[in-house]
Design a protein around this motif. Structure first.
Motif, PDB file in Angstrom:
ATOM      1  N   MET A   1      23.923 -30.826   5.349  1.00 62.47           N
ATOM      2  CA  MET A   1      22.687 -30.445   6.032  1.00 62.47           C
ATOM      3  C   MET A   1      22.125 -29.141   5.453  1.00 62.47           C
ATOM      4  SD  MET A   1      22.148 -29.590  10.041  1.00 62.47           S
ATOM      5  CE  MET A   1      22.703 -27.900  10.045  1.00 62.47           C
ATOM      6  N   LEU A   2      23.029 -28.165   5.225  1.00 64.42           N
ATOM      7  CA  LEU A   2      22.573 -26.865   4.721  1.00 64.42           C
ATOM      8  C   LEU A   2      22.146 -26.969   3.259  1.00 64.42           C
ATOM      9  CD1 LEU A   2      25.223 -24.561   6.427  1.00 64.42           C
ATOM     10  CD2 LEU A   2      22.882 -25.002   7.166  1.00 64.42           C
ATOM     11  N   ASN A   3      22.473 -28.099   2.635  1.00 66.61           N
ATOM     12  CA  ASN A   3      22.041 -28.327   1.262  1.00 66.61           C
ATOM     13  C   ASN A   3      20.920 -29.377   1.255  1.00 66.61           C
ATOM     14  OD1 ASN A   3      22.544 -27.545  -1.485  1.00 66.61           O
ATOM     15  ND2 ASN A   3      23.237 -29.641  -1.831  1.00 66.61           N
ATOM     16  N   PHE A   4      20.040 -29.317   2.264  1.00 68.66           N
ATOM     17  CA  PHE A   4      18.904 -30.255   2.399  1.00 68.66           C
ATOM     18  C   PHE A   4      19.376 -31.720   2.492  1.00 68.66           C
ATOM     19  CE2 PHE A   4      17.194 -26.721  -0.337  1.00 68.66           C
ATOM     20  CZ  PHE A   4      16.582 -26.056   0.713  1.00 68.66           C
ATOM     21  N   ASN A   5      20.526 -31.919   3.138  1.00 74.03           N
ATOM     22  CA  ASN A   5      21.057 -33.274   3.365  1.00 74.03           C
ATOM     23  C   ASN A   5      21.366 -34.048   2.083  1.00 74.03           C
ATOM     24  OD1 ASN A   5      21.037 -33.408   6.347  1.00 74.03           O
ATOM     25  ND2 ASN A   5      18.866 -33.003   6.027  1.00 74.03           N
ATOM     26  N   VAL A   6      21.741 -33.332   1.038  1.00 69.51           N
ATOM     27  CA  VAL A   6      22.314 -34.015  -0.130  1.00 69.51           C
ATOM     28  C   VAL A   6      23.653 -33.334  -0.426  1.00 69.51           C
ATOM     29  CG1 VAL A   6      20.134 -34.733  -1.192  1.00 69.51           C
ATOM     30  CG2 VAL A   6      21.089 -32.503  -1.765  1.00 69.51           C
ATOM     31  N   PRO A   7      24.641 -34.105  -0.934  1.00 66.52           N
ATOM     32  CA  PRO A   7      25.959 -33.493  -1.175  1.00 66.52           C
ATOM     33  C   PRO A   7      25.835 -32.359  -2.179  1.00 66.52           C
ATOM     34  CG  PRO A   7      26.050 -35.884  -1.410  1.00 66.52           C
ATOM     35  CD  PRO A   7      24.609 -35.524  -1.278  1.00 66.52           C
ATOM     36  N   PRO A   8      26.465 -31.192  -1.908  1.00 68.30           N
ATOM     37  CA  PRO A   8      26.383 -30.079  -2.866  1.00 68.30           C
ATOM     38  C   PRO A   8      27.103 -30.474  -4.152  1.00 68.30           C
ATOM     39  CG  PRO A   8      27.844 -29.549  -1.020  1.00 68.30           C
ATOM     40  CD  PRO A   8      27.254 -30.882  -0.723  1.00 68.30           C
ATOM     41  N   ILE A  31      27.774 -24.126  14.850  1.00 66.95           N
ATOM     42  CA  ILE A  31      28.000 -23.553  13.518  1.00 66.95           C
ATOM     43  C   ILE A  31      28.989 -22.371  13.553  1.00 66.95           C
ATOM     44  CG2 ILE A  31      26.878 -22.240  11.644  1.00 66.95           C
ATOM     45  CD1 ILE A  31      24.439 -24.056  12.001  1.00 66.95           C
ATOM     46  N   SER A  32      28.911 -21.533  14.610  1.00 69.15           N
ATOM     47  CA  SER A  32      29.661 -20.272  14.537  1.00 69.15           C
ATOM     48  C   SER A  32      31.187 -20.427  14.436  1.00 69.15           C
ATOM     49  CB  SER A  32      29.247 -19.311  15.651  1.00 69.15           C
ATOM     50  OG  SER A  32      29.799 -19.715  16.865  1.00 69.15           O
ATOM     51  N   PRO A  33      31.841 -21.418  15.073  1.00 69.27           N
ATOM     52  CA  PRO A  33      33.290 -21.505  14.829  1.00 69.27           C
ATOM     53  C   PRO A  33      33.626 -22.082  13.444  1.00 69.27           C
ATOM     54  CG  PRO A  33      32.663 -22.674  16.859  1.00 69.27           C
ATOM     55  CD  PRO A  33      31.408 -22.378  16.113  1.00 69.27           C
ATOM     56  N   LEU A  34      32.637 -22.657  12.755  1.00 70.76           N
ATOM     57  CA  LEU A  34      32.922 -23.354  11.493  1.00 70.76           C
ATOM     58  C   LEU A  34      32.634 -22.522  10.255  1.00 70.76           C
ATOM     59  CD1 LEU A  34      31.346 -26.846  12.319  1.00 70.76           C
ATOM     60  CD2 LEU A  34      33.767 -26.250  12.333  1.00 70.76           C
ATOM     61  N   LEU A  35      31.550 -21.731  10.299  1.00 70.51           N
ATOM     62  CA  LEU A  35      31.115 -21.026   9.095  1.00 70.51           C
ATOM     63  C   LEU A  35      30.873 -19.551   9.367  1.00 70.51           C
ATOM     64  CD1 LEU A  35      28.501 -23.700   7.980  1.00 70.51           C
ATOM     65  CD2 LEU A  35      30.609 -23.190   6.754  1.00 70.51           C
ATOM     66  N   SER A  36      31.404 -18.701   8.490  1.00 74.26           N
ATOM     67  CA  SER A  36      31.160 -17.266   8.630  1.00 74.26           C
ATOM     68  C   SER A  36      29.816 -16.930   7.989  1.00 74.26           C
ATOM     69  CB  SER A  36      32.265 -16.481   7.931  1.00 74.26           C
ATOM     70  OG  SER A  36      32.187 -16.728   6.535  1.00 74.26           O
ATOM     71  N   LEU A 294      39.328 -15.454  15.377  1.00 71.54           N
ATOM     72  CA  LEU A 294      40.664 -16.002  15.122  1.00 71.54           C
ATOM     73  C   LEU A 294      40.460 -17.409  14.563  1.00 71.54           C
ATOM     74  CD1 LEU A 294      42.322 -14.730  18.397  1.00 71.54           C
ATOM     75  CD2 LEU A 294      42.565 -13.778  16.127  1.00 71.54           C
ATOM     76  N   THR A 295      40.520 -17.525  13.234  1.00 65.09           N
ATOM     77  CA  THR A 295      40.101 -18.783  12.604  1.00 65.09           C
ATOM     78  C   THR A 295      41.235 -19.417  11.809  1.00 65.09           C
ATOM     79  OG1 THR A 295      39.418 -17.652  10.607  1.00 65.09           O
ATOM     80  CG2 THR A 295      37.763 -17.872  12.339  1.00 65.09           C
ATOM     81  N   SER A 296      40.931 -20.589  11.250  1.00 65.57           N
ATOM     82  CA  SER A 296      41.957 -21.311  10.486  1.00 65.57           C
ATOM     83  C   SER A 296      42.293 -20.594   9.179  1.00 65.57           C
ATOM     84  CB  SER A 296      41.490 -22.736  10.199  1.00 65.57           C
ATOM     85  OG  SER A 296      40.238 -22.679   9.564  1.00 65.57           O
ATOM     86  N   SER A 297      41.390 -19.692   8.724  1.00 64.74           N
ATOM     87  CA  SER A 297      41.702 -18.981   7.473  1.00 64.74           C
ATOM     88  C   SER A 297      42.643 -17.795   7.731  1.00 64.74           C
ATOM     89  CB  SER A 297      40.413 -18.484   6.825  1.00 64.74           C
ATOM     90  OG  SER A 297      39.757 -17.605   7.716  1.00 64.74           O
ATOM     91  N   ASP A 298      42.900 -17.495   8.990  1.00 70.99           N
ATOM     92  CA  ASP A 298      43.822 -16.412   9.354  1.00 70.99           C
ATOM     93  C   ASP A 298      45.243 -16.993   9.368  1.00 70.99           C
ATOM     94  OD1 ASP A 298      45.481 -14.685  10.806  1.00 70.99           O
ATOM     95  OD2 ASP A 298      43.896 -14.054  12.178  1.00 70.99           O
ATOM     96  N   LYS A 299      45.997 -16.690   8.293  1.00 70.76           N
ATOM     97  CA  LYS A 299      47.327 -17.315   8.135  1.00 70.76           C
ATOM     98  C   LYS A 299      48.272 -16.930   9.272  1.00 70.76           C
ATOM     99  CE  LYS A 299      47.354 -17.875   3.093  1.00 70.76           C
ATOM    100  NZ  LYS A 299      46.353 -16.938   2.545  1.00 70.76           N
TER     101      LYS A 299
END
Length: 557
Positions: A1-8, A31-36, A294-299
């Motif tokens: 979606m953020l790439n105008f609905n085409v795969p980046p 969006i906020s829990p998914l993308l910083s 506290l996200t999934s990237s926090d080991k």
């Protein structure tokens, strides 16, 4: 979606196309829990703004909209078209937009002479919030509209109930469109769960019947992310287990959710600003507010969120020591590198250590990230520990475990309630409700009066109890799948798999015969195949404080 609905395109060296992202509160929560913010910037999002804020025109930049198709949102988007705010418009709706609202946008575009600028209009079917890889909630905005209280209000009308069920079904439908799979649906009879199952089954069937526009054929089906062909959806009513959401907890994530301000993966802390006292008459210092994701990237979080709290405190300490050792090594190497003079020893040491220092310097970003996580978890764990100590939460946790597993109690319940040093009034109320729900039979009126007096003396609000009393009575009279509430809660021991929801899931996935689930309705003729992977979702994720508040509102006459 953020790439105008085409795969980046992977590994494309070029810069991303710069664009603005316009969302409403619902889109923001998704969006906020998914993308910083950094990840958004990497995708070319230079600005992200709320739809209903005052926005300046940026006529040479494309705008990606991500909003619910509400009357109010559509009006504002039409206004943006008329004001020619952006170069082009990519309109993405969180839930499917109706034909009449689509026509409103088309008319506005024609009126504003902006038809060519409306580049794409998409239904995204994303009306749910993903908190973790295998955990989602239906909503955050307006969550009180689908809350436990909303569904269990004694004065709820049929129309209101229909609206709530439709809201829940819309989100679940979106979830399965995203998953790219048609579920087999199981649910208990005679509950709100059954109403949701019937409606969801109908909505999925209607979509499959419309072969041309089905969301579950062709490409979408190939996009299913999991290897199993058919997920099993088990719909359960909160009323089957009211004790667990009131239970005091002992693992890291559950404690953070219970005692701190934690939602959508962000914890907000008030930092105390030292102990120095303000001069007499001066205004007290304002507390600093800090928030951490506290996200999934926090080991550290990924590894320890399910650990008992004492282990977490120990691990934070170990991480800190290992960080200090690495930091000291860098300092030591730096001082060696500063050696003056030409003597042989220094020069040979220098060549040995250059390699070491190079590797130490290249690991600096990693070291700084480690330091950030240690500081974060030191602060969060310290805040949790303050609650545990001041409220004796360890004592509550242990005592409730004993009540729920029918073990011998080492202290009378009245003593626990009357102890002025143990817990807040709410902690005492939670404890008593767990005792009341878990008892094989309700306490006698004489005993109950004694408990009520002790609770009142401890400063408790008794409204939640009056609701649970009616609920208990109703459950016993109705006896539909709810004698299980009375008896089933007995085996709630420390072992996790004995929680009612887990047991139901186990019976249904293993196709075991069991009185708890034998009567569950089945909504799909096909057999379940494939590997098991459990995703948990709930209409509302509340902690005990929020739940008690709802019980209290239900209990007020």
């Amino acid at each position: 979606m953020l790439n105008f609905n085409v795969p980046p395109v992977k590994n494309s060296a070029g810069e991303p196309v710069w664009k603005v992202l316009i969302y409403d509160r619902f889109g923001q929560d998704i969006i906020s829990p998914l993308l910083s913010v950094k990840e958004l910037r990497d995708m070319g999002i230079t600005l992200h703004l709320l739809l209903h804020s005052d926005r300046d025109a940026i006529p040479d930049v494309p705008a990606v909209y991500f909003v619910m198709p509400t009357e109010e949102n559509i009006d504002r988007m039409c206004q943006d078209l008329r004001n020619q705010l952006y170069e082009s418009y990519y309109l993405n709706f969180i839930s499917a937009i109706s034909r009449s609202k689509l026509e409103d946008i088309a008319n506005a575009a024609i009126g504003a002479n902006a038809v060519t600028q409306v580049a794409k209009v998409f239904d995204q079917y994303l009306n749910f919030i993903t908190l973790e890889d295998d955990m989602f909630v239906l909503c955050n905005q307006n969550k009180e509209l689908v809350s436990y209280r909303a569904i269990n209000r004694p004065d709820i009308t049929d129309t209101e109930m229909e609206t709530i069920m439709d809201t829940i079904v819309d989100s679940l439908f979106c979830f399965f469109v995203t998953l790219g799979a048609i579920p087999i649906i199981r649910c208990s009879r005679g509950t709100a769960a059954e109403m949701v199952a019937v409606k969801l089954d109908k909505k999925l069937r209607e979509n499959l019947r419309d072969a041309r526009n089905s969301l579950f054929t062709g490409d979408a089906l190939g996009a299913g992310q999991f290897s199993f062909q058919r997920p099993l959806l088990v719909l359960v009513d909160r009323n089957i287990d009211l004790a667990t959401p009131l239970h005091h907890t002992w693992t890291y994530q559950a404690l953070v959710h219970d005692v701190l301000d934690f939602h959508l993966n962000r914890v907000n802390l008030e930092e105390s600003t030292g102990t120095e006292s303000s001069p007499a008459g001066a205004r007290p210092k304002k507390k600093n507010k800090k928030s951490y994701d506290l996200t999934s990237s926090d080991k550290f979080w990924q590894k320890h969120k399910g650990s008992p709290f004492p282990e977490v405190a120990e691990s934070v300490q170990e991480e800190l020591e290992s960080y200090r050792a690495q930091e000291d090594e860098v300092k030591r190497l730096k001082s060696i590198m500063g050696i003056e003079g030409e003597d042989e020893g220094a020069i040979s040491m220098l060549s040995d250590n250059t390699a070491k220092l190079t590797s130490a310097v290249s690991s600096l970003p990693e070291l700084l990230e480690k330091k950030r996580l240690i500081d974060l978890h030191t602060n969060v764990a310290t805040a949790v520990l303050e609650h545990i100590k001041s409220r004796k939460l360890d004592v509550y946790f242990e005592y409730e475990e004993k009540i729920m597993s029918k073990s011998t109690l080492d202290k009378s319940l009245l003593d626990m309630i009357s102890d002025p040093d143990a817990g807040t009034p709410e902690d005492k109320m939670r404890l008593f409700l767990i005792y009341y729900i878990s008892s094989a039979q309700a306490p006698s009126e004489i005993d109950l009066e004694q408990y009520k007096k002790a609770l009142t003396d401890a400063g408790c609000n008794l409204a939640p109890l009056s609701y649970i009393k009616q609920w208990n009575l109703f459950s016993r009279v109705m006896n539909t799948g709810s004698q299980f509430v009375m008896e089933g809660v007995k085996n709630l021991v420390l072992k996790q798999q004995n929680l009612p929801v887990t047991r139901i899931l186990d019976n249904l996935m293993e196709m075991k015969s069991n009185p708890e689930t034998d009567d569950y309705r089945y909504f799909d003729p096909k057999m379940l195949r494939g590997s098991k992977h459990v995703l948990y979702g709930c209409s509302e994720l509340f902690n005990a404080t929020q739940f008690i508040k709802q019980l209290s509102q239900l209990g007020q006459k």
